[in-house]
Design an enzyme around this catalytic site. Structure first.
Site, PDB file in Angstrom:
ATOM      1  N   ASN B 388      -4.714   4.028  -2.215  1.00 57.42           N
ATOM      2  CA  ASN B 388      -3.697   4.664  -3.041  1.00 57.42           C
ATOM      3  C   ASN B 388      -4.062   4.632  -4.521  1.00 57.42           C
ATOM      4  OD1 ASN B 388      -1.395   5.687  -4.175  1.00 57.42           O
ATOM      5  ND2 ASN B 388       0.004   4.498  -2.923  1.00 57.42           N
ATOM      6  N   ASP B 389      -3.944   3.485  -5.142  1.00 60.84           N
ATOM      7  CA  ASP B 389      -4.161   3.425  -6.592  1.00 60.84           C
ATOM      8  C   ASP B 389      -5.569   3.852  -6.995  1.00 60.84           C
ATOM      9  OD1 ASP B 389      -1.586   2.530  -7.066  1.00 60.84           O
ATOM     10  OD2 ASP B 389      -2.147   0.449  -6.697  1.00 60.84           O
ATOM     11  N   VAL B 390      -6.558   3.597  -6.127  1.00 58.76           N
ATOM     12  CA  VAL B 390      -7.944   3.879  -6.514  1.00 58.76           C
ATOM     13  C   VAL B 390      -8.263   5.371  -6.489  1.00 58.76           C
ATOM     14  CG1 VAL B 390      -8.806   1.639  -5.784  1.00 58.76           C
ATOM     15  CG2 VAL B 390      -8.816   3.517  -4.172  1.00 58.76           C
ATOM     16  N   VAL B 391      -7.311   6.217  -6.044  1.00 61.69           N
ATOM     17  CA  VAL B 391      -7.544   7.665  -6.093  1.00 61.69           C
ATOM     18  C   VAL B 391      -6.500   8.364  -6.961  1.00 61.69           C
ATOM     19  CG1 VAL B 391      -8.760   7.868  -3.899  1.00 61.69           C
ATOM     20  CG2 VAL B 391      -6.273   7.953  -3.916  1.00 61.69           C
ATOM     21  N   ALA B 429       0.008  -1.279  -7.387  1.00 62.39           N
ATOM     22  CA  ALA B 429       0.376  -1.243  -8.796  1.00 62.39           C
ATOM     23  C   ALA B 429       1.801  -0.756  -9.007  1.00 62.39           C
ATOM     24  CB  ALA B 429      -0.601  -0.353  -9.570  1.00 62.39           C
TER      25      ALA B 429
END
Lengths: 103, 462
Positions: B388-391, B429
């Site tokens: 999720n957060d890494v994209v 996050a």
């Protein structure tokens, strides 16, 4: 100053090890970070050597120190054995080519 | 006599260097591990040999050999039973053992020697090793419990203040002892330090969030190395110094690497804080488009190049084997499939690579983020599984976002994007993911494993 002069060899050794360590490790690719970490973890178990050395001085009738020393040896060994075995297990899964057979 | 031991130590030290060096290549890594293990065996064997020739009491020898035997067996059993998803816990646990060993050395040494017999600098080294070892012991134990889900994050301010207080007390005690401000005996100092450090380890790791775990594990690993090196300085034992420093350096490098990959400073991670987004950022309404597994199968069938971005959600759903099956399906149709892996995917550095390797996915298909990020538009379809957060493109184009500045995989540059997700919850996050609102992005809701199996089933029909 005296302290530095007396331990000059050790200080050289420490600094060189530091640079060597960083130099060797900085090239490890991301896919191997986990094995690197568990392998390094196993190497930090070299503290077992210290645990064995300390046992030389322990009086065999001083049961408290003897027990603590034995425990220290046990913990150090666990760190080493577990670390190397698990690293080996992980690395055996990294095959250079796609395996043809199903698992 | 000592000549042989010293020479053996030299060989063992070189084997550590060689072992670590070999770990940088997937083909040689196994040899490297074996080499380091043999060096270690040599070092320990020689130490026992040297100890016997220095009149080691027979009882002590029995204790040592017994403990080594039991330790090896337990270590072997533990390492053969662990699941690959549980690897971070196990590494933490082993690290705790090393820390505990360092702490015990300090305590025993403190009991053995009178205050006057050791030079002050040696006493301080001993105390330092004890402090770091003890903090690493309890810190790693807390990390172990958190990673195995037995302990929740506790972000209360009190813990953070208590942690800082105990750290100040530890440093204060060390300094006042060094300058002889209080008339207290060395062994008393040792016991107080041990207690405070054990406490500090717990207080320091407890408030740190789950996504920061890769940083914490690397750091604790590094600390055990430092404790080993300090103990080595006490005994002027070169192999302990060298081994400890190598591990300390490795741990520190990985720690900084992980911090960089999350765009967080080490201090912020340690303080247990997470940057809040700037106030006043407008809340954008996100319109999402849902898709079905049969549609996704169609897209896959017509794609030439596919990328999978796995996240920890994939590991939780145990979907890595389904991924491997999908890969086989696609390859039989002549479609190319790459895995793009973010440096902090998983719960420890490089964790995702191990999980995929377990599912028999060849590592030549695993791409690092920086390798492919500039040419993401070559992929006809980007399949995001449990990440999720890494994209989140907000990291690149929304200065108000808390994740702004974090390096991301530019999944949104792919021609089409399908996100497999359990629900609309935010990532770790706690930030909305702008990717879901993008024109080319569709969402496929469900459990990663069953969804993937469904897609594979549909793909066979196409």
């Amino acid at each position: 100053m005296e302290l530095i002069n007396e331990n000059l060899d050790t200080i050289y050794f420490v600094i060189l090890c530091l640079f060597l360590g960083i130099e060797v490790i900085s090239n490890v690719p991301a896919i191997l970070h986990t094995p690197l970490m568990s392998g390094a973890n196993a190497i930090s178990g070299v503290i077992l050597v210290g645990a064995v050395i300390i046992m030389i001085k322990v009086d065999p009738t001083d049961y408290l120190s003897l027990t603590l020393g034995g425990l220290a040896v046990l913990l150090g060994t666990l760190n080493i054995a577990g670390g190397f075995f698990v690293t080996g297990r992980m690395l055996s899964m990294f095959s250079p080519k796609k395996p043809k057979t199903d698992k | 006599m000592t000549g042989i031991v010293e020479a053996g130590y030299l060989v063992a030290t070189l084997s550590f260097v060689g072992g670590l060096k070999y770990l940088s290549s997937p083909i040689k890594a196994k040899k490297g591990n074996l080499l380091a293990a043999m060096g270690m065996t040599l070092a320990v064997g020689l130490t026992i040999y040297a100890a016997i020739s220095q009149n080691l009491p027979a009882v002590n020898l029995m204790v040592i050999l017994g403990a080594i035997l039991i330790g090896s067996i337990i270590g072997r059993v533990m390492s053969s039973r662990v699941e690959m998803t549980g690897m971070p816990q196990l590494v933490s646990l082993f690290n705790a053992m090393g820390g505990g060993c360092a702490m015990l050395l300090g305590i025993i040494e403190g009991q053995q020697v009178g205050v006057s017999t050791l030079a002050l600098n040696v006493q301080l080294l001993l105390a330092g090793g004890l402090v770091i070892g003890a903090a690493s012991l309890t810190g790693s134990m807390v990390a172990y419990y958190k990673l195995s889900g037995k302990l929740k994050d506790n972000r209360s301010r009190i813990l953070i203040y208590l942690a800082r207080t105990s750290l100040v007390l530890i440093l204060g005690l060390l300094i006042s002892f060094a300058f002889n401000l209080f008339p207290i005996s060395f062994i008393t100092v040792i016991y107080i330090l041990a207690f405070l450090s054990l406490l500090y380890g717990v207080l320091f790791v407890w408030p740190i969030g789950g996504a920061d775990m890769p940083v914490v594990i690397s750091l604790l690993n590094s600390l055990t190395g430092v404790a080993t090196a300090l103990a080595g300085l006490v005994y002027s034992n070169k192999i302990m110094i060298a081994g400890g420093i190598f591990v300390g350096a490795a741990g520190l490098l990985l720690t900084l690497l992980m911090c960089k990959a999350m765009n967080r400073s080490l201090l912020k991670v340690l303080a247990g804080t997470f940057a809040k987004g700037k106030e006043g950022g407008e809340v954008k309404e996100i319109h999402i488009k849902e898709t079905t597994s049969s549609e996704t199968a169609m897209q896959l069938a017509f794609a030439q190049k596919v990328a999978v971005v796995p996240g920890y959600g994939m590991a939780v759903a145990q979907a890595q084997h389904a991924c491997a099956n999908l890969q086989k399906q696609l390859e039989s149709r002549g479609t190319e499939l790459h895995y793009i892996i973010h440096p902090v995917a998983g719960r420890m550095p490089g964790h995702m690579n191990v999980l995929l390797a377990e599912a028999n996915i060849g590592y030549d298909l695993l791409k690092e983020m920086d390798e492919v990020n500039d040419e993401m538009d070559q992929y006809d379809l980007v399949l995001i599984v449990g990440a999720n957060d890494v994209v989140n493109p907000a990291a690149e184009n929304d200065e108000n976002s808390p994740v702004y500045g974090m390096p991301i995989i530019r999944a949104h540059k792919g021609k089409q994007v399908v996100v497999i997700k359990r629900g609309m919850s935010t990532g770790y996050a706690g930030v909305e993911n702008n990717l879901f609102g993008e024109e080319n992005c569709q969402l496929l809701f469900g459990d990663a494993k069953s969804v993937l199996q469904d897609v594979i089933g549909q793909l066979k029909l196409v």
